[in-house]
Motif scaffolding. Structure first.
Motif, PDB file in Angstrom:
ATOM      1  N   MET A 208     -23.263  32.425 -20.997  1.00 43.77           N
ATOM      2  CA  MET A 208     -24.599  32.301 -21.603  1.00 43.77           C
ATOM      3  C   MET A 208     -25.542  31.526 -20.688  1.00 43.77           C
ATOM      4  O   MET A 208     -25.144  30.533 -20.097  1.00 43.77           O
ATOM      5  CB  MET A 208     -24.499  31.541 -22.947  1.00 43.77           C
TER       6      MET A 208
ATOM      7  N   ARG B  22     -28.523  29.190 -20.797  1.00 42.39           N
ATOM      8  CA  ARG B  22     -29.209  28.341 -21.770  1.00 42.39           C
ATOM      9  C   ARG B  22     -30.588  27.980 -21.211  1.00 42.39           C
ATOM     10  O   ARG B  22     -30.699  27.390 -20.140  1.00 42.39           O
ATOM     11  CB  ARG B  22     -28.370  27.079 -22.001  1.00 42.39           C
TER      12      ARG B  22
ATOM     13  N   GLN C 239     -34.252  31.795 -31.126  1.00 40.64           N
ATOM     14  CA  GLN C 239     -32.974  32.468 -30.918  1.00 40.64           C
ATOM     15  C   GLN C 239     -32.857  33.701 -31.816  1.00 40.64           C
ATOM     16  O   GLN C 239     -32.386  34.757 -31.398  1.00 40.64           O
ATOM     17  CB  GLN C 239     -31.818  31.496 -31.219  1.00 40.64           C
TER      18      GLN C 239
ATOM     19  N   THR D   4     -34.616  25.995 -27.799  1.00 46.30           N
ATOM     20  CA  THR D   4     -33.478  26.391 -26.973  1.00 46.30           C
ATOM     21  C   THR D   4     -33.190  27.866 -27.212  1.00 46.30           C
ATOM     22  O   THR D   4     -33.181  28.319 -28.350  1.00 46.30           O
ATOM     23  CB  THR D   4     -32.239  25.551 -27.332  1.00 46.30           C
TER      24      THR D   4
ATOM     25  N   GLU E 275     -30.448  30.863 -25.973  1.00 50.60           N
ATOM     26  CA  GLU E 275     -29.260  31.257 -25.214  1.00 50.60           C
ATOM     27  C   GLU E 275     -29.287  32.757 -24.995  1.00 50.60           C
ATOM     28  O   GLU E 275     -29.340  33.537 -25.949  1.00 50.60           O
ATOM     29  CB  GLU E 275     -27.996  30.840 -25.965  1.00 50.60           C
TER      30      GLU E 275
END
Lengths: 390, 282
Positions: free
Chosen positions: A1, A3, A145, A179, A181
């Motif tokens: 992943m 990030r 996300q 954030t 991913e």
């Protein structure tokens, strides 16, 4: 992943690219402009086409045209552009053409306030065209996300159901930084529960079979299959007809291909419902983040509270509201839209209350205050339009 | 001629559904003749249509791949479709004067600006005939229609110094022609050039509507009288008086003079992929 720290706009762009999008046509509009900008940078890198249309009506029609040529197309907009999709959206629904539409909701009506979140297109997304006789798939992310995940899902569902799919976001989801991913390998992508359906080509001649089956390949022109698609009511071969029996078959298909495969669409978060809480808060999109905080806090205080977050908005998930409870529906509008569906779906004996505001989020403290009031079976205090028994 | 219909037209749509005596049949045949004379097969052409008499009567007549757009938006759809089709595939749209020059004009102008490879054949029946006969932007001034019972008064785009094809020329179209369907083979020759142009072409093909324009504006359903009116009004000379005549001919032929949109975009994308980055087409 991989990030990263990025916006919903970036997440939607990367998701579209990962899902195989190779055509984006749009018209700049706050707060969805960055999706267009990101696509203008990313699409050429992967061999895709970016166009700036003369208006949103043209944008979705260009997407429709690309899609019937076999491209995977997406457009993105906000309220004033969303309303201009009506014409092309109906065409895609009726011709059964896969296309993905992102709407970052801002404050309305009309131009309203550009850079603040709203939730005014809950119903418009269900009925984005005239004439009835169809069902619509609408997905509502509440984070950066999730904007990634649901955009990939939108492409997936659009191909399988051969229909336009709407990602109904809001300004805070698309402009917000969080954030993010990003899967770097196919295995990581699959592990996120995501899948890509490549474009298939209907071989003909029965492009519009009288069935509720999904996974019927879309009509694709340019392969000399005798492909025919139009705005007219189609026969099974796509010929225009004014025969009401064909119309019934067509409408039945547009409705039931979706309603009869809801297991692929329905999605929701449900918080603390196992012990049948007395009060249940309901919200989608960004406000659901505050609702989740408030419910968690109330639970820590031992209060009998739960929460429901519909992730797929349409078809509406009536089954989520079969508990008899005191529902408090939190929305970023003053008129109450989601609350009307909750009121319709709620179990007999339930109470349904509305908590509305536009342009800015509620706070956990405000919601906790109302939760406490509702648990005491006292009327909610009226602060202007803030809380209103529905 | 029937061979032509058998060759290219779906049997379910032959004969078509246009009114008895409608000039649209002639217009439709001119396009088929051009396709035939260019030696194009069913698989070489994708055919799109708009709304109105021309759209409804020609939709899904083509044996090959075919589509119909919402009213006035088929040019935007064709722009997207063009990006997906192989460059050699011919994209022909048969639309009406209302579809092209009023409700869809914004999209038509932008398709011209981009020089998207398509041939737009405007079957011009001088107004809105499928809705029963109302004036449009090509209806001759003074014409009585159901929405101009005292004569069409609103300025149009074909008289008073206006020429809708000139607007398209200034917008970047690379082939433009105007004919009436009563001009024999001339329109076919223009259509062939239009279809061969790897860019944005418009051919305005004026045809008589017997049922509405004939009855309302010309006071007759008599085909001979209606044809006479059209012939008397048709000038082979582009410099003839446009206030009194349909001035016909190729009004602009700049075939191949501009980069075609899809080709240009493909080249642009390739240059970005090669890391040129600035996206300049060479």
């Amino acid at each position: 992943m991989k990030r990263t720290f990025d916006t919903g706009n970036a997440a939607i762009t990367e998701a579209a690219i990962r899902a195989g999008c190779n055509l984006f046509a749009g018209y700049p509009i706050t707060p969805a402009t960055e999706i267009a900008e990101n696509m203008s940078r990313r699409l050429p890198q992967v061999g895709g086409y970016y166009l700036q249309a003369e208006d949103e009506n043209a944008a979705l029609h260009i997407c429709n045209g690309g899609s019937i040529g076999g491209l995977k197309a997406m457009t993105a907009t906000s309220g004033p552009g969303f309303i201009l999709f009506a014409d092309a959206f109906g065409w895609a629904v009726s011709s059964e053409v896969p296309v993905v539409i992102v709407n970052s909701q801002r404050v309305g009506p009309v131009s309203g306030i550009t850079g603040a979140p709203g939730q005014g297109e809950f119903y418009l997304s269900r009925y984005l065209t005239h004439g009835g006789n169809f069902e619509t798939i609408v997905l509502a992310p509440s984070s950066v996300q999730e904007a990634y995940r649901l955009t990939v899902r939108a492409f997936y569902l659009a191909e399988r159901f051969r229909t336009p799919v709407i990602v109904l976001a809001d300004q805070m989801v698309t402009d917000g930084w969080e954030t993010l991913e990003l899967p770097e390998t196919d295995a990581e992508f699959l592990a996120m529960g995501l899948e890509v359906v490549p474009r298939r080509i209907h071989p003909g001649p029965e492009f519009y079979p009288a069935t509720d089956d999904i996974d019927v390949p879309p009509v694709v022109l340019g392969h000399n299959t005798g492909a025919a698609c139009s705005d007219w009511t189609p026969t099974d071969r796509g010929h225009d007809t004014e025969d009401i029996t064909w119309q019934h078959k067509h409408a039945w298909r547009l409705i039931h291909k979706i309603l009869n495969h809801r297991d692929l669409i329905d999605e929701a978060d449900q918080w603390y419902l196992d012990d049948d809480p007395e009060v249940i808060l309901v919200a989608y999109g960004t406000p659901s983040r505050v609702v989740q905080n408030a419910v968690n806090a109330a639970r820590r205080d031992g209060l009998s509270v739960g929460g429901i977050r519909p992730i797929s908005l349409w078809p509406f998930q009536d089954h989520l509201f079969k508990r008899r409870a005191i529902y408090l529906v939190v929305e970023l509008n003053w008129d109450g839209q989601l609350v009307r569906e909750v009121q319709r779906a709620a179990a007999d004996g339930s109470q349904v209350h509305f908590w509305g505001r536009c342009g800015e989020l509620p706070t956990s403290a405000e919601l906790l205050e109302d939760i406490t009031t509702l648990l005491k079976h006292e009327p909610l205090a009226r602060d202007g339009w803030r809380t209103e028994k529905w | 001629m029937s061979d032509l219909l058998e060759k290219y037209v779906r049997p379910e749509k032959n004969p078509g559904t246009a009114c008895k005596g409608c000039g649209l049949r002639l217009a439709h045949r001119k396009v088929l003749e051009a396709i035939d004379e260019l030696g194009l097969a069913q698989g070489d052409v994708v055919w799109g249509t708009g709304i109105g008499c021309s759209g409804r009567q020609t939709f899904v007549t083509w044996k090959g791949d075919t589509f119909a757009g919402t009213h006035g938006r088929v040019y935007a759809m064709a722009t997207g479709l063009r990006l997906a089709l192989p460059p050699e595939k011919r994209l022909i749209l048969t639309v009406g004067d209302g579809d092209a020059f009023t409700i869809g004009f914004l999209h038509l102008l932008n398709a011209a600006r981009r020089n998207v490879d398509m041939t737009v054949v405007v079957f011009d029946n001088l107004g809105y005939q499928s809705t029963g006969g109302q004036y449009g932007v090509t209806t001759p001034l003074g014409s009585k229609t159901d929405s101009s019972p005292y004569g069409a008064w609103e300025p149009n785009w074909t008289q008073g110094g206006f020429d809708v094809l000139r607007i398209l020329k200034e917008s970047g179209a690379t082939f433009l022609a105007r004919h009436t369907v009563l001009q024999g083979h001339e329109p076919v020759e223009s259509l062939k050039k239009a279809i061969q142009n790897r860019g944005f072409s418009v051919v305005q093909l004026i045809y008589p509507c017997v049922t509405h324009y004939g009855v309302q504006a010309l006071g007759t359903r008599d085909l001979a009288k209606i044809y006479d009116w059209f012939r008397e009004r048709t000038a082979d000379d582009l410099s003839a008086d446009a206030n009194t005549h349909f001035t016909t001919g190729i009004t602009h032929d700049a075939s191949g003079s501009r980069v075609e949109f899809a080709a240009g975009l493909r080249q642009f994308v390739a240059s970005v992929q090669k890391g040129v980055g600035n996206g300049e087409t060479d």
